[in-house]
Design an enzyme around this catalytic site. Structure first.
Site, short mmCIF file in Angstrom:
data_model
loop_
_atom_site.label_atom_id
_atom_site.label_comp_id
_atom_site.label_asym_id
_atom_site.label_seq_id
_atom_site.Cartn_x
_atom_site.Cartn_y
_atom_site.Cartn_z
CG HIS A 1 47.42 43.38 30.30
ND1 HIS A 1 46.03 42.99 30.70
CD2 HIS A 1 48.18 43.47 31.61
CE1 HIS A 1 46.08 42.63 32.08
NE2 HIS A 1 47.18 43.17 32.43
N GLY B 1 54.84 46.76 35.22
CA GLY B 1 53.63 46.14 35.97
C GLY B 1 54.02 44.82 36.55
CG ASP C 1 50.27 45.70 37.55
OD1 ASP C 1 50.04 46.92 36.66
OD2 ASP C 1 50.38 44.77 37.31
CG ASP D 1 45.39 40.53 26.15
OD1 ASP D 1 44.01 39.78 25.74
OD2 ASP D 1 46.30 39.78 25.79
CG HIS E 1 51.56 41.00 36.19
ND1 HIS E 1 51.61 40.81 34.94
CD2 HIS E 1 50.98 42.43 36.26
CE1 HIS E 1 51.26 41.78 33.99
NE2 HIS E 1 50.73 42.87 34.80
CG ASP F 1 51.34 41.83 41.26
OD1 ASP F 1 51.12 41.43 42.65
OD2 ASP F 1 52.14 41.63 40.80
NE ARG G 1 40.68 41.56 46.37
CZ ARG G 1 41.80 41.02 45.97
NH1 ARG G 1 43.21 41.79 46.28
NH2 ARG G 1 42.12 40.03 45.25
#
Length: 122
Positions: A8, A55, A60, A80, A87, A90, A96
């Protein structure tokens, strides 16, 4: 090994410093990164990094696709945790996928250091 590098905005400098300090170790691996992070890393090092989109613009998701298609071994994602990300869905999907496909995920300097020490002992 195939390693993805993501950070980030507020963590990019920390990731750059970590990669610079460990450039020799990273040079032994195939590296991938989201757009801006990859650009900054290549400017700060001599590493070859395959860049994906930024990203928020789908990077991402591109990294997530690599996870789902068994093309990544480790993700180093300096997040962060104190700033809301536009986002975030995402980012959540990426995390996950790491869990579903059992891809090791380092989200901070301490875990990234441990991962790098471990893979370079092999």
């Amino acid at each position: 090994m195939n390693i993805a590098l993501i950070a980030h905005d507020k963590k990019k400098e920390q990731l750059i410093q970590f990669v610079k300090e460990n450039e020799k170790a990273f040079s032994k691996h195939n590296l991938f990164a989201t757009g801006t992070t990859g650009k900054l890393l290549m400017e700060a090092t001599h590493l070859k990094i395959e860049r994906k989109k930024s990203g928020p613009l789908g990077g991402d998701q591109e990294i997530g696709s690599m996870i789902a298609n068994d093309k990544l071994d480790i993700i180093i994602f300096f997040r962060d945790a104190l700033t809301a990300q536009p986002h975030e869905p995402d980012v959540s999907a990426l995390l996950r996928l790491c869990d579903v496909y059992e891809v090791p995920l380092a989200t901070n300097l301490a875990s990234a250091t441990l991962f790098l020490e471990h893979i370079n002992k092999k």
